[in-house]
Design an enzyme around this catalytic site. Structure first.
Site, PDB file in Angstrom:
ATOM      1  N   ARG A 255       0.833  -1.196   0.000  1.00 23.57           N
ATOM      2  CA  ARG A 255       0.000   0.000   0.000  1.00 23.57           C
ATOM      3  C   ARG A 255       0.873   1.255   0.000  1.00 23.57           C
ATOM      4  O   ARG A 255       1.598   1.505   0.961  1.00 23.57           O
ATOM      5  CB  ARG A 255      -0.930  -0.014   1.220  1.00 23.57           C
ATOM      6  CG  ARG A 255      -2.176   0.854   1.015  1.00 23.57           C
ATOM      7  CD  ARG A 255      -3.018   0.891   2.266  1.00 23.57           C
ATOM      8  NE  ARG A 255      -2.420   1.756   3.270  1.00 23.57           N
ATOM      9  CZ  ARG A 255      -2.516   1.582   4.589  1.00 23.57           C
ATOM     10  NH1 ARG A 255      -3.171   0.542   5.070  1.00 23.57           N
ATOM     11  NH2 ARG A 255      -1.963   2.430   5.424  1.00 23.57           N
ATOM     12  N   HIS A 259      -4.561   4.428   4.084  1.00 20.82           N
ATOM     13  CA  HIS A 259      -5.712   3.533   4.049  1.00 20.82           C
ATOM     14  C   HIS A 259      -6.949   4.271   3.541  1.00 20.82           C
ATOM     15  O   HIS A 259      -7.735   3.743   2.766  1.00 20.82           O
ATOM     16  CB  HIS A 259      -5.965   2.984   5.461  1.00 20.82           C
ATOM     17  CG  HIS A 259      -7.259   2.274   5.614  1.00 20.82           C
ATOM     18  ND1 HIS A 259      -7.467   1.004   5.124  1.00 20.82           N
ATOM     19  CD2 HIS A 259      -8.430   2.650   6.203  1.00 20.82           C
ATOM     20  CE1 HIS A 259      -8.696   0.616   5.406  1.00 20.82           C
ATOM     21  NE2 HIS A 259      -9.304   1.594   6.054  1.00 20.82           N
ATOM     22  N   TYR A 268       3.331   4.289  11.148  1.00 19.72           N
ATOM     23  CA  TYR A 268       3.428   2.834  11.157  1.00 19.72           C
ATOM     24  C   TYR A 268       3.945   2.217   9.861  1.00 19.72           C
ATOM     25  O   TYR A 268       4.406   1.088   9.868  1.00 19.72           O
ATOM     26  CB  TYR A 268       2.056   2.212  11.491  1.00 19.72           C
ATOM     27  CG  TYR A 268       0.961   2.475  10.491  1.00 19.72           C
ATOM     28  CD1 TYR A 268       0.864   1.741   9.314  1.00 19.72           C
ATOM     29  CD2 TYR A 268      -0.010   3.458  10.727  1.00 19.72           C
ATOM     30  CE1 TYR A 268      -0.154   1.971   8.398  1.00 19.72           C
ATOM     31  CE2 TYR A 268      -1.030   3.694   9.819  1.00 19.72           C
ATOM     32  CZ  TYR A 268      -1.103   2.945   8.655  1.00 19.72           C
ATOM     33  OH  TYR A 268      -2.106   3.177   7.754  1.00 19.72           O
TER      34      TYR A 268
END
Length: 356
Positions: A255, A259, A268
C-alpha cells in the site's frame, strides 16, 4: 475425489523492467484489448486521484484510496464475461466504471446521496461492501445459485488481506469449496489492514496457503502487473465456468497511499518501501510495456488521459447537480413499524435543516 493444486508461492509476472528482465506475453490478447486494459487503468487512476482532490475540497466525504490497486481491478474485470458478477469492497468502489456505470453514481455514493444507489442487476456489480469480508458469502451464494439454475455465470469477490482473518471469509470460502461454487476469491494483499501489518494477523507464510485448508487451488500474482493479474484471473474464471469450482487468487502489492483520507500512515508504514513502490506503480509499468511493444505513443496516451479527465469533470458536475436528498429517507426504511418518536425526530431534523 477433488484434485487440489498446491499453493504457489512464487509471484506470477508478465511485465519486465525494460532493462534486464524481458517482457512476456499473454496468449489471446490482441492489440485492441491491450489498449482497452490501459484505458481502464487510466480511468481508475484518474478517478482515484481526482476523488482525493474532491475530498480535500470538501466535495465528497471520507474516501478509501486505491492508488496502485488499479492493475488488480482492471486485470481481473477484463478476465470476466458480461454475465459474471462482481462483489467489491470499499477499495474497489470505482470498479463499476469498467461496467459502464456513470462516474456520477459512484461519486454520489461517496457524497452520501441516494443517487449513489444502483440496482446491482443493471451492471452485475453488487453494492459496495464496507463491513470487512461480509460479501464473500454473498458472492459464493450467488455463484451457487447460478450453478443451480444451470447458468454459466461466475462471481468474483474482492477483499483485502485483513479480510482473511474474518469469520465471514472463512464461512464464504468453505461454503464455496463444499458446494463447488463457480466463484473467484480475489485477495488484494497490500500487506496492511489499516495499521496492522500482515505479520501481526497471520502465521501463514503466504495468504495463498489458506486455500489448501479449504481444498481449493490457489495462486499468487504480482498485483502491480495487470497482465499477470488478467492471466491468473482468466484461468480461475475458466476453471469455475467449466465446473472446477472456486480458486483463491492472492495479488501481492504494497500500500503506497493512506488507508483512507482519515488515515495518517506515517507512524506505522515503511516510508522507504512506499517510495520504492511508487517508482514501480502499476499504471506506469504497463505504459512502459505498451511503449516498448510499439502499441502506445505520446499522442494516444494523452488522448486517453484527457478522456478520463473529462469523464471525471462531467461526473462531479452531474453529482453536484443532484437536488438535496429527502431527509425522510433516513427514517423511512429503518423499521417496518417505526416508533412514534421518529415523527418528532424528522420534524426536528427538517426544522434544523430549514434553519441552515
Amino acid at each position: 475425489m477433488a484434485q487440489v493444486m498446491p499453493a504457489e508461492h512464487d509471484l506470477r509476472r508478465v511485465i519486465g523492467d525494460g532493462e534486464g528482465v524481458p517482457d512476456g506475453e499473454v496468449e489471446g490478447l490482441p492489440e485492441f484489448e491491450l489498449l482497452s486494459l490501459y484505458r481502464s487503468l487510466v480511468l481508475l487512476r484518474t478517478y482515484d486521484e481526482r476523488s482525493l482532490v474532491y475530498h480535500r475540497q470538501g466535495r465528497i466525504g471520507t474516501y478509501a484510496i486505491f492508488w496502485n490497486h488499479e492493475a488488480m481491478q482492471a486485470g481481473a474485470v477484463h478476465a470476466l464475461a458480461d454475465e459474471d458478477w462482481i462483489f467489491p469492497s470499499y477499495r474497489e468502489s470505482a470498479i463499476g466504471l469498467l461496467r459502464g456505470m456513470p462516474a456520477s453514481t459512484i461519486l454520489s455514493w461517496w457524497r452520501g446521496h441516494p443517487a449513489g444507489w444502483w440496482n446491482p442487476a443493471d451492471y452485475n456489480v453488487a453494492s459496495i461492501c464496507v463491513p470487512i469480508a461480509t460479501h464473500v458469502p454473498h458472492a459464493a451464494g450467488l455463484a451457487w445459485g447460478k450453478k443451480l439454475r444451470g447458468e454459466d455465470a461466475v462471481a468474483i469477490a474482492f477483499f483485502g488481506d485483513g479480510a482473511t482473518s474474518e469469520g465471514a471469509f472463512h464461512e464464504g470460502a468453505n461454503f464455496a469449496a463444499v458446494l463447488n461454487a463457480p466463484v473467484v476469491l480475489f485477495c488484494n494483499n497490500n500487506q496492511w489492514a489499516i495499521s496492522t501489518p500482515l505479520s501481526a494477523q497471520t502465521r501463514a507464510a503466504a495468504l495463498v496457503d489458506k486455500a489448501v485448508g479449504y481444498g481449493i487451488p490457489g495462486t499468487r500474482v504480482d498485483g502491480a502487473d495487470v497482465l499477470a493479474v488478467f492471466e491468473a484471473t482468466r484461468e480461475a474464471v475458466e476453471r469455475a465456468r467449466s465446473g472446477g469450482g472456486p480458486t483463491f487468487v492472492e495479488a501481492v502489492t504494497y500500500r503506497a497511499a493512506p488507508h483512507a483520507t482519515a488515515d495518517d500512515p506515517r507512524p506505522y508504514i515503511d516510508l522507504a518501501r512506499v517510495e520504492e513502490e511508487k517508482r514501480r506503480e502499476c499504471v506506469g509499468r504497463y505504459e512502459g510495456y505498451l511503449r516498448r511493444a510499439g502499441i502506445l505513443d505520446d499522442t494516444l496516451a494523452d488522448e486517453i488521459k484527457e478522456h478520463a479527465l473529462e469523464t471525471m469533470r462531467n461526473g462531479i458536475a452531474a453529482a453536484e447537480a443532484e437536488p438535496p436528498a429527502d431527509p425522510g429517507l433516513l427514517f423511512a426504511h429503518a423499521y417496518v413499524d417505526p416508533p412514534a418518536s421518529f415523527g418528532r425526530d424528522l420534524d426536528e431534523l427538517q426544522r434544523i435543516l430549514g434553519d441552515g
